[in-house]
Design a protein around this motif. Sequence first.
Motif, PDB file in Angstrom:
ATOM      1  N   VAL A 270       0.938  -1.109   0.036  1.00  0.00           N
ATOM      2  CA  VAL A 270       0.103   0.178   0.036  1.00  0.00           C
ATOM      3  C   VAL A 270       0.918   1.421   0.051  1.00  0.00           C
ATOM      4  CG1 VAL A 270      -1.747   1.135   1.381  1.00  0.00           C
ATOM      5  CG2 VAL A 270      -1.853  -1.133   1.194  1.00  0.00           C
ATOM      6  N   ILE A 271       2.087   1.501   0.669  1.00  0.00           N
ATOM      7  CA  ILE A 271       2.985   2.352   0.720  1.00  0.00           C
ATOM      8  C   ILE A 271       3.461   2.516  -0.506  1.00  0.00           C
ATOM      9  CG2 ILE A 271       5.052   3.262   1.932  1.00  0.00           C
ATOM     10  CD1 ILE A 271       4.077   1.882   4.494  1.00  0.00           C
TER      11      ILE A 271
ATOM     12  N   VAL B 234      -4.966   4.209  -4.470  1.00  0.00           N
ATOM     13  CA  VAL B 234      -5.446   5.134  -5.383  1.00  0.00           C
ATOM     14  C   VAL B 234      -6.205   6.171  -4.517  1.00  0.00           C
ATOM     15  CG1 VAL B 234      -7.296   5.606  -7.200  1.00  0.00           C
ATOM     16  CG2 VAL B 234      -5.606   3.467  -7.393  1.00  0.00           C
ATOM     17  N   PHE B 235      -7.034   5.774  -3.581  1.00  0.00           N
ATOM     18  CA  PHE B 235      -7.739   6.667  -2.791  1.00  0.00           C
ATOM     19  C   PHE B 235      -6.780   7.739  -1.882  1.00  0.00           C
ATOM     20  CE2 PHE B 235      -9.288   7.496   1.418  1.00  0.00           C
ATOM     21  CZ  PHE B 235     -10.583   8.415   1.190  1.00  0.00           C
ATOM     22  N   LEU B 236      -5.612   7.023  -1.354  1.00  0.00           N
ATOM     23  CA  LEU B 236      -4.967   7.798  -0.382  1.00  0.00           C
ATOM     24  C   LEU B 236      -4.181   8.658  -1.043  1.00  0.00           C
ATOM     25  CD1 LEU B 236      -3.436   5.003   1.861  1.00  0.00           C
ATOM     26  CD2 LEU B 236      -4.998   6.923   2.389  1.00  0.00           C
TER      27      LEU B 236
ATOM     28  N   PHE C 271      -3.956  12.713  -0.857  1.00  0.00           N
ATOM     29  CA  PHE C 271      -2.406  13.485  -0.831  1.00  0.00           C
ATOM     30  C   PHE C 271      -2.358  14.399  -2.125  1.00  0.00           C
ATOM     31  CE2 PHE C 271       2.115  13.936  -1.945  1.00  0.00           C
ATOM     32  CZ  PHE C 271       2.478  14.416  -0.765  1.00  0.00           C
ATOM     33  N   THR C 272      -2.543  14.063  -3.321  1.00  0.00           N
ATOM     34  CA  THR C 272      -2.387  14.843  -4.450  1.00  0.00           C
ATOM     35  C   THR C 272      -3.275  16.309  -4.262  1.00  0.00           C
ATOM     36  OG1 THR C 272      -2.148  13.060  -5.783  1.00  0.00           O
ATOM     37  CG2 THR C 272      -2.685  15.120  -6.891  1.00  0.00           C
ATOM     38  N   LEU C 273      -4.587  15.929  -3.768  1.00  0.00           N
ATOM     39  CA  LEU C 273      -5.485  17.064  -3.655  1.00  0.00           C
ATOM     40  C   LEU C 273      -5.074  18.076  -2.570  1.00  0.00           C
ATOM     41  CD1 LEU C 273      -8.380  17.843  -4.992  1.00  0.00           C
ATOM     42  CD2 LEU C 273      -9.266  16.797  -3.309  1.00  0.00           C
TER      43      LEU C 273
END
Length: 343
Positions: A35-36, A154-156, A160-162
């Motif tokens: 996940v990381i 994808v959600f994380l 983070f991008t947002l």
Amino acid sequence: MDRIIRFLKRDDVDMYLTLAFLIVLIYLMRGFATVILLTVIFAFLAVKVSRWLNVKTHLPYWIAAIVVYVVIIWVLIGALSYAAPTLITQLKVIPDMLTKAVTNHPVWNENIDKWVDQAIHSSELIQNGKTLLVTGIKEAGHIGTGFTHVLMAVFLSFIFTLTRGRMMSFGRQFLTSRFSKFFHNVYFLGRKFVLILGKIIETQLIICTINTVLMTIGFVIIGMPSIMVLSIIVFILGLVPVAGVLLSMIPLTLLAFASGGLVRVAEIIVLVIIIHAFESYFLHPRLMADRTDLPVFATFITLIIMESLLGAWGLIVGIPIVAFFLDILGVQDSEHPKRINSK
């Protein structure tokens, strides 16, 4: 004692101790490694594309980030919705093909009852069948877990991008905290590894694109149907290191058998072997060497060793790890590589 204290206070020793602490921490968190890593990879690519879109179109960064993720999800859903019906239609032909194959071969038709009877009374075969079934169930569980990890990453990465600006401000607070020296080391090491990893991911996308183009040309030569669908399958599965080749063999061989029998299956297997050999022995080491400034031989050896130590992930993080340690040891500067021309 004073000498030991002075030694531990040296900047380089402090950096290496921080690195050792991070290695131990990553080992303890190895269950979350997938996940990381996926989150870091997705976030790196998304931030890069969002910033590029922000500069080119003058859209606010947060709108550019949303556009990037919406487009990616739309493309993936569109590709799957286009490929799935054709794939199902092709797979429906396989049972009839198997029936015809058995009927048209007298040897199979005459001996099939005998083979089934021997299989039923073979304890070794039954035991192997049980083992295969248990392994298959475990692997199916792994696939479900992997899909869950991808969705979570994808959600994380989207979050983070947002909120990248807010996260950067939050991170800077650690650099002025009571343990600022430690967090400066963490920031330095983390930034360096992410930059190196980003180069490798970009290279993997280039390799995947080249492989898809070559496979598509091969499909045209062989005469495979639904070439666009097959190309989509090859590209998506090609993003999976090592295992992607094996996974792509399943739909490719099934469709080949449904459309052209065993001869076409053999042609597909030969095509995959040739393309995979080209990737493994030339394309992958050459491009990785160009991006990390490692010699081709060293790159190739790294891929072999890391794949055996870390499995499929070794082909993705193996070269970044080696380049990272070469940078930390002062052998190479990953951000400003210097070419050494040998005569």
